[in-house]
Design a protein around this motif. Structure first.
Motif, PDB file in Angstrom:
ATOM      1  N   LEU A 660       0.824  -1.209   0.000  1.00 29.62           N
ATOM      2  CA  LEU A 660       0.000   0.000   0.000  1.00 29.62           C
ATOM      3  C   LEU A 660       0.854   1.254   0.000  1.00 29.62           C
ATOM      4  N   ASP A 661       1.975   1.209   0.704  1.00 29.88           N
ATOM      5  CA  ASP A 661       2.879   2.361   0.691  1.00 29.88           C
ATOM      6  C   ASP A 661       3.381   2.635  -0.722  1.00 29.88           C
ATOM      7  N   ARG A 662       3.660   1.558  -1.460  1.00 31.04           N
ATOM      8  CA  ARG A 662       4.116   1.718  -2.843  1.00 31.04           C
ATOM      9  C   ARG A 662       2.986   2.236  -3.720  1.00 31.04           C
ATOM     10  N   GLU A 663       1.762   1.741  -3.513  1.00 30.59           N
ATOM     11  CA  GLU A 663       0.615   2.231  -4.285  1.00 30.59           C
ATOM     12  C   GLU A 663       0.398   3.723  -4.048  1.00 30.59           C
ATOM     13  N   ILE A 664       0.532   4.144  -2.792  1.00 28.22           N
ATOM     14  CA  ILE A 664       0.364   5.565  -2.464  1.00 28.22           C
ATOM     15  C   ILE A 664       1.441   6.403  -3.144  1.00 28.22           C
ATOM     16  N   ALA A 665       2.702   5.927  -3.061  1.00 34.58           N
ATOM     17  CA  ALA A 665       3.808   6.675  -3.660  1.00 34.58           C
ATOM     18  C   ALA A 665       3.680   6.765  -5.169  1.00 34.58           C
ATOM     19  N   ASP A 666       2.999   5.795  -5.797  1.00 36.63           N
ATOM     20  CA  ASP A 666       2.777   5.854  -7.244  1.00 36.63           C
ATOM     21  C   ASP A 666       1.923   7.045  -7.645  1.00 36.63           C
ATOM     22  N   LEU A 667       1.052   7.486  -6.737  1.00 31.36           N
ATOM     23  CA  LEU A 667       0.077   8.519  -7.083  1.00 31.36           C
ATOM     24  C   LEU A 667       0.324   9.860  -6.402  1.00 31.36           C
ATOM     25  N   VAL A 668       1.068   9.844  -5.292  1.00 26.70           N
ATOM     26  CA  VAL A 668       1.335  11.086  -4.563  1.00 26.70           C
ATOM     27  C   VAL A 668       2.839  11.257  -4.427  1.00 26.70           C
ATOM     28  N   PRO A 669       3.422  12.229  -5.118  1.00 23.90           N
ATOM     29  CA  PRO A 669       4.877  12.440  -5.021  1.00 23.90           C
ATOM     30  C   PRO A 669       5.317  12.737  -3.590  1.00 23.90           C
ATOM     31  N   ASN A 670       6.515  12.284  -3.258  1.00 18.49           N
ATOM     32  CA  ASN A 670       7.138  12.539  -1.952  1.00 18.49           C
ATOM     33  C   ASN A 670       6.354  11.954  -0.778  1.00 18.49           C
ATOM     34  N   SER A 671       5.591  10.885  -1.044  1.00 20.68           N
ATOM     35  CA  SER A 671       4.798  10.300   0.045  1.00 20.68           C
ATOM     36  C   SER A 671       5.322   8.937   0.481  1.00 20.68           C
ATOM     37  N   ALA A 672       6.465   8.504  -0.034  1.00 19.54           N
ATOM     38  CA  ALA A 672       7.023   7.210   0.348  1.00 19.54           C
ATOM     39  C   ALA A 672       7.228   7.149   1.856  1.00 19.54           C
ATOM     40  N   ASP A 673       6.822   6.049   2.447  1.00 21.44           N
ATOM     41  CA  ASP A 673       6.963   5.779   3.884  1.00 21.44           C
ATOM     42  C   ASP A 673       6.018   6.601   4.751  1.00 21.44           C
ATOM     43  N   LEU A 674       5.154   7.428   4.138  1.00 19.80           N
ATOM     44  CA  LEU A 674       4.226   8.225   4.938  1.00 19.80           C
ATOM     45  C   LEU A 674       3.203   7.334   5.639  1.00 19.80           C
ATOM     46  N   LEU A 675       2.860   6.211   5.022  1.00 15.88           N
ATOM     47  CA  LEU A 675       1.919   5.279   5.639  1.00 15.88           C
ATOM     48  C   LEU A 675       2.452   4.792   6.986  1.00 15.88           C
ATOM     49  N   PHE A 676       3.759   4.552   7.060  1.00 13.98           N
ATOM     50  CA  PHE A 676       4.360   4.091   8.311  1.00 13.98           C
ATOM     51  C   PHE A 676       4.184   5.151   9.412  1.00 13.98           C
ATOM     52  N   GLU A 677       4.305   6.420   9.037  1.00 14.98           N
ATOM     53  CA  GLU A 677       4.129   7.496  10.018  1.00 14.98           C
ATOM     54  C   GLU A 677       2.695   7.543  10.528  1.00 14.98           C
ATOM     55  N   VAL A 678       1.742   7.338   9.616  1.00 11.13           N
ATOM     56  CA  VAL A 678       0.331   7.345  10.015  1.00 11.13           C
ATOM     57  C   VAL A 678       0.057   6.167  10.947  1.00 11.13           C
ATOM     58  N   LEU A 679       0.663   5.014  10.654  1.00  8.85           N
ATOM     59  CA  LEU A 679       0.432   3.825  11.474  1.00  8.85           C
ATOM     60  C   LEU A 679       0.897   4.015  12.905  1.00  8.85           C
ATOM     61  N   GLN A 680       1.926   4.844  13.102  1.00 10.64           N
ATOM     62  CA  GLN A 680       2.445   5.061  14.451  1.00 10.64           C
ATOM     63  C   GLN A 680       1.447   5.820  15.328  1.00 10.64           C
ATOM     64  N   THR A 681       0.467   6.459  14.678  1.00 13.69           N
ATOM     65  CA  THR A 681      -0.520   7.239  15.425  1.00 13.69           C
ATOM     66  C   THR A 681      -1.387   6.341  16.297  1.00 13.69           C
ATOM     67  N   ARG A 751     -10.115   4.663  11.274  1.00 14.03           N
ATOM     68  CA  ARG A 751      -9.553   3.430  11.814  1.00 14.03           C
ATOM     69  C   ARG A 751      -8.598   2.822  10.807  1.00 14.03           C
ATOM     70  N   ILE A 752      -7.410   2.474  11.270  1.00 13.44           N
ATOM     71  CA  ILE A 752      -6.441   1.765  10.425  1.00 13.44           C
ATOM     72  C   ILE A 752      -6.896   0.317  10.302  1.00 13.44           C
ATOM     73  N   HIS A 753      -6.790  -0.249   9.107  1.00 11.61           N
ATOM     74  CA  HIS A 753      -7.269  -1.612   8.907  1.00 11.61           C
ATOM     75  C   HIS A 753      -6.529  -2.577   9.841  1.00 11.61           C
ATOM     76  N   PRO A 754      -7.250  -3.514  10.465  1.00 11.68           N
ATOM     77  CA  PRO A 754      -6.641  -4.425  11.438  1.00 11.68           C
ATOM     78  C   PRO A 754      -5.464  -5.234  10.898  1.00 11.68           C
ATOM     79  N   THR A 755      -5.441  -5.530   9.597  1.00 16.32           N
ATOM     80  CA  THR A 755      -4.313  -6.287   9.046  1.00 16.32           C
ATOM     81  C   THR A 755      -3.029  -5.492   9.147  1.00 16.32           C
ATOM     82  N   LEU A 756      -3.104  -4.195   8.927  1.00 15.44           N
ATOM     83  CA  LEU A 756      -1.920  -3.340   9.062  1.00 15.44           C
ATOM     84  C   LEU A 756      -1.514  -3.219  10.523  1.00 15.44           C
ATOM     85  N   VAL A 757      -2.504  -3.113  11.401  1.00 12.94           N
ATOM     86  CA  VAL A 757      -2.215  -3.007  12.835  1.00 12.94           C
ATOM     87  C   VAL A 757      -1.524  -4.280  13.328  1.00 12.94           C
ATOM     88  N   ALA A 758      -1.951  -5.440  12.801  1.00 11.57           N
ATOM     89  CA  ALA A 758      -1.388  -6.722  13.239  1.00 11.57           C
ATOM     90  C   ALA A 758       0.114  -6.786  13.035  1.00 11.57           C
TER      91      ALA A 758
END
Length: 761
Positions: A660-681, A751-758
């Motif tokens: 999903l991080d790669r899918e996001i980075a494909d469409l939003v420039p400079n967003s690589a690894d941003l998903l990881f930051e959101v998950l820490q919330t 809510r972050i999807h439970p699979t990512l939280v796991a």
């Protein structure tokens, strides 16, 4: 005397000395531990010496405290030989690098601290759960490990496999699936009659990942006596174990020569191999849900394919653009439509899986050298040229033998052959190779036609002349005349989401896809006027279509079909059909499932647990079950239990996060690894909080809003509504509905999807 070979990475003298002392202390009169550094290599190639030591040893211990390709290769080799294998790891060294590779971290291992605990670990009994003997895949006998990024030489390897070896193959493509664990690698390698891997020069994380996988799989194949090739450039220096074993190439002809000799070795094994069936195989060793990548089971897919509405519309030519998230089954539909329609030998089925890498040079030239208006003309002309040439190529390939037996067809065939060969733009090879050659020829023609400064001022007639090289009219007329004696023409193009470069998918990339769509529409009009049946279908990622292409294409004239899954019962039916068909024993589904799996996981039925964890993507559903199944086998269990499912969900979670991080980075420039930051919330995430976190990286509020939309679309985030959470697949993939919930209450919890939280728990 039992001999135990101990493998560990060199480079850390303190660590190495400790292992040598501990091995000596743990040895006794009946059992001797032999670290690799204690063996004499004088006068012999390192690889031969190491393999000989492992073959002579009774058991094997590998230290995975650090990532090391020599150790990884030796572990694979020992497993391939069927030796009892134990892994050990120092608790004083971080596990992150090993986990990032995602290969050996999923196997059980013993941990040690200082020397005393290491002596105790090394003194444990030498036994491990045996790895199962798997049946060979006769339909797709080769396995190809694709490198992290496609290159001219890696594509030449796969092209040679198709055109020279003429063998069907399965592959692992890191752009499709980010993680490959040891159990899956074992299944893919040992069920094959031949294995091909590539060693890539470099030190990036993705390159190290590829090389570790290559070392392990190459070792497995060598241990099992399976023909294997590890391709590496002539100038590349490999680890000592692999330095003399790699198949070197300096020019492309070296690759083709190596594939020819490899083909003969594979044929010998296919001829000599005798499949034996163990009467001791457990039910879990007989059960399979198949491969999560449709290309890897193309030959058998028809036995358990579920015919959905999207498939029926594509088959009947009623849907032109088929969209779905990665892992939703687009390629499965592509393959089944292809196989069903080409059963009629009169039909002309052009099934293409292009590789965007081949268009990189073309795209760069278009952006750098041509004005905006000329860009659109060049893209449209390029695709029309490609499509007409591919129809001609398929006609010539299909009728190569028949034409010389049919006088009525021969005249048409020879005329078309002369026209096609006079252009010599596409040549031989597979479609990716033809596309590369055509792109290069067109760039050369532009450069000859006008200096770089003048290309932006070329008029339409000049642009078309350069792209076509000569008038396209005669080729179109000849192809159209030939088609009068055929059935319908069906163009199928898959993997259009691979057209962009690693920097992401931009409006310019969307122009390429839109140009393809418009060219298809133009050819349809031309052939329809001649009363010829022309059908086409292209398959593209739904997020790419939703956020980029949809607004650029003439949406009202396109027949778009979603291949997304929202019906849980239908997804369960697909799963049951696959497991029943893929199991090497016949029994009713209820009996089979009761024997293979615990009934409930975390208080819910196991099937619901699997569907919930899959984000409604068949690929993740298959992968989640297969990870749990392999884990249960590793621990010697008769059936999958709760702990296997929870561990599998955690492992799948890491893959989903990376995907999903790669899918996001494909469409939003400079967003690589941003998903990881959101998950820490964690808990307490709202739209306001999300925008604050993303806004620190992305200053444009519109881009932040787009990012939120994309994360809602891909299923990583849902909106809490009352007692439940609405994810995109719970509301018919209507992101407007989720957007409305957020607009009505900007502080509505996300809510972050439970699979990512796991993955993080």
């Amino acid at each position: 005397m039992i001999e135990v070979f101990v493998a560990y990475a060199s480079g850390n003298n303190f660590h190495g000395e400790m292992i040598r002392r501990a091995a000596e202390a743990a040895s006794n009169d009946g059992r001797k531990l032999l670290p690799w550094s204690e063996r004499d290599t004088s006068g012999f190639p390192i690889s031969e010496s190491v393999e000989g030591w492992i073959q002579r040893a009774d058991t094997f211990i590998g230290d995975i405290s650090v990532v090391n390709a020599n150790v990884t290769y030796e572990i694979g080799f020992a497993i391939g030989l069927g030796k009892p294998v134990r892994l050990i790891r120092s608790t004083h060294l971080p596990m992150k690098a090993v986990k990032d590779i995602g290969l050996l971290d999923t196997l059980g291992h013993d941990e040690y601290g200082m020397e005393a605990s290491l002596v105790k670990v090394l003194g444990k009994r030498d036994q491990s759960t045996p790895w199962p003997d798997l049946p060979k895949n006769r339909d797709q006998p080769l396995f190809v490990l694709q490198p992290n990024n496609p290159t001219d030489w890696s594509l030449r390897i796969t092209s040679s496999v198709k055109k020279i070896a003429r063998l069907r193959y399965r592959n692992f493509n890191p752009w499709e699936i980010s993680r490959l664990d040891a159990r899956e690698a074992y299944e893919k390698a040992t069920s094959s009659y031949g294995v091909i891997a590539s060693w890539v020069e470099g030190t990036s994380e993705e390159i190290i990942r590829n090389n570790e996988r290559a070392a392990f799989i190459f070792g497995l194949a060598r241990g099992r006596g399976i023909p294997a090739r590890l391709f590496a450039h002539e100038t590349t220096r490999l680890p000592l174990d692999l330095q003399d074993q790699a198949t070197r190439w300096f020019q492309f002809s070296d690759i083709e020569k190596a594939v020819r000799s490899f083909r003969d070795e594979v044929a010998d094994l296919q001829h000599d191999f005798v499949q034996t069936h163990s009467s001791k195989a457990s039910i879990l060793e007989l059960v399979s849900c198949g491969d999560p990548t449709a290309e890897n089971e193309a030959a058998g897919l028809g036995h358990y394919f579920l015919e959905t509405e999207g498939y029926q519309r594509a088959l009947n030519g009623e849907a032109n653009v088929l969209v779905g998230r990665k892992g939703s089954g687009k390629t499965a539909v592509f393959l089944q439509v292809r196989d069903r329609t080409r059963a009629n030998k009169d039909n002309i089925i052009i099934d293409l899986i292009p590789d965007g890498y081949q268009l990189v040079k073309m795209k760069e030239f278009i952006l750098d050298q041509l004005a905006l208006g000329a860009r659109k003309e060049v893209i449209a002309a390029f695709w029309e040229y490609v499509l007409w040439l591919e129809i001609a190529y398929k006609l010539l390939e299909k009728d190569e033998t028949r034409a010389y037996r049919d006088p009525a067809l021969l005249e048409r065939y020879q005329k078309l052959e002369t026209l096609f060969q006079s252009r010599v733009d596409t040549g031989a090879g597979d479609f990716s190779e033809r596309l590369r050659r055509l792109s290069e020829r067109i760039i050369e023609r532009f450069q000859k036609a006008a200096p770089a400064a003048d290309t932006k001022h070329m008029d339409s007639s000049q642009v078309l002349q350069v792209v076509y090289g000569r008038d396209l009219h005669e080729l179109r007329e000849t192809v159209s005349d030939y088609l009068r004696v055929k059935g319908f023409v069906f163009f199928l193009l898959d993997n259009l989401d691979r057209f962009w470069t690693p920097g992401g998918f931009t409006q310019d990339d969307a122009l390429i896809v839109v140009g393809l769509i418009e060219s298809m529409q133009e050819i349809t009009r031309k052939l329809t006027r001649r009363h010829l049946d022309f059908r086409w279908a292209i398959f593209v990622r739904s997020d790419v279509y939703e956020f980029l292409i949809r607004g650029m294409a003439d949406y009202g004239k396109l027949s778009v079909q979603s291949l997304e899954w929202s019906d849980r019962d239908l997804l369960k039916m697909m799963f049951e059909t696959r497991v029943t068909s893929g199991t090497r024993v016949e029994m009713p589904w209820d009996d089979l499932w009761a024997r293979a799996s615990t009934s409930h996981v975390g208080g819910k039925p196991a099937l619901d647990f699997l569907v919930d964890g899959s984000l409604m993507r068949p690929r993740y559903l298959i992968r989640l079950f297969e990870i749990a199944r392999r884990r249960a086998i590793t621990f010697g269990r008769e059936r999958i239990d709760e702990s296997d499912y929870f561990a599998a969900l955690k492992e799948l979670g890491w893959q989903v996060i990376e995907d999903l991080d790669r899918e996001i980075a494909d469409l939003v420039p400079n967003s690589a690894d941003l998903l990881f930051e959101v998950l820490q919330t964690g808990v307490g995430l709202t739209a306001h909080k999300f925008k604050y976190i993303a806004g620190k990286r992305l200053p444009d509020p519109k881009i932040v809003d787009k990012l939120l939309d994309i994360m809602l679309w891909n299923g990583s985030l849902g909106v809490v509504e009352g007692p439940s959470t609405k994810f995109i697949f719970d509301c018919g993939y209507k992101r407007q509905y989720l957007a409305a919930l957020i607009t009505a209450d900007p502080d509505a919890p996300l809510r972050i999807h439970p699979t990512l939280v796991a993955a993080l728990t």
